[in-house]
Design an enzyme around this catalytic site. Sequence first.
Site, short mmCIF file in Angstrom:
data_model
loop_
_atom_site.label_atom_id
_atom_site.label_comp_id
_atom_site.label_asym_id
_atom_site.label_seq_id
_atom_site.Cartn_x
_atom_site.Cartn_y
_atom_site.Cartn_z
N GLU A 1 40.50 41.56 72.48
CA GLU A 1 41.32 40.91 71.06
C GLU A 1 41.16 41.29 69.77
O GLU A 1 41.82 41.03 68.71
CB GLU A 1 41.40 39.20 71.79
N THR B 1 47.58 37.46 62.42
CA THR B 1 46.44 36.95 62.55
C THR B 1 45.27 37.25 61.71
O THR B 1 44.78 36.90 60.74
CB THR B 1 46.30 36.73 63.75
N1 HSE Z 1 41.60 31.02 65.98
C1 HSE Z 1 42.28 32.03 65.79
C2 HSE Z 1 43.08 31.76 63.72
C3 HSE Z 1 43.37 32.08 66.68
O1 HSE Z 1 43.32 30.60 64.06
O2 HSE Z 1 42.89 32.94 63.85
C4 HSE Z 1 44.91 32.91 65.98
O3 HSE Z 1 43.90 34.92 66.63
#
Ligand code: HSE
Length: 317
Positions: A136, A189
């Site tokens: 990830e 992201t």
């Molecule tokens: N918690 C993460 C974010 C989830 O909101 O950036 C997406 O990878």
Amino acid sequence: MSKSNKLQEVRVFAPASVANVSCGFDVMGFALSGPGDEIVARRTDESGLRISKITGENGLLPTSVKKNTAGVAAQKLISNIGFEGGIELEIHKKMPLGSGLGSSAASSVGAVVAVNRLLGSPCEREKLLVFAAEGEKVACGTAHLDNVAPSLLGGFVFIRSQQPPDVTELECSKPLFATVVHPHIEINTEDTRKILRREIPMHKAVQQWGNVGGLVAGLLKGDYGLISRSLQDVIVEPIRSVLIPGFREVKQAAMDAGALGSGISGSGPSIFALSSSERTSQEAGKAMGEAFKAIGLENEIYQSRINEQGPKILQER
Ligand code: HSE
């Protein structure tokens, strides 16, 4: 074990997930029944790990093990257990990239579950979490667990600590139905993390942790009213939602259809809703999809109960 006793090939389904769940930025997520990725791990005579095939992503993902989220995750596992043979991975993307559905997490999870099974299951699921999180990190820049953990463990999970991982499942004592609507735009992201504020005012923090506690309590008690009041994000959503055309209208459409709450799925652009009945979740999905269409955005609607099982072995030989 003789060669004939060893598994030669394993195919795994790893589910999409909704991270954050409004107030729980980086600390909450739940698994969906679908969509999800399929990963095949196969023994080869040539030693080392390689990615032999990727489908469903229009050539956008790297086939280099070091740059690919599934490759990195699988390599971490292989190095950790000291396996010196050969393995090839096939990655079959069955969900959109950059959608807020935990696509990179599903690939990482599928890869570690498939390789672990192929090698006779040397690692517990909790240990696989650490390897999948490394995958990830390649995709998002940080090893947050709120997509990886639900995809790997199933259910609705709460992450008290990322490092070391301290993850617990929140068993909701009443049924919950998820709707996720994915508009056809892509959001990265890593970029959406960079625009977030580094500091937050105390009064906002107080509201947010009130909601996080309320959501946890609401799930455990099966209190729909408390769940609904707690599905509020006063910190991240106000900033990120400007990147999603029609966000306010789509969220309002879900609420008008009777959903308990609605917000950005992960880092977007997908928007999720949670409902107390299947019918409401279908009506919310229809209304949300129409609201996106009203501003010219085609979209897909996914509906599912919380997926308690997580990944599934589809085939092995
Ligand atoms: N918690 C993460 C974010 C989830 O909101 O950036 C997406 O990878």
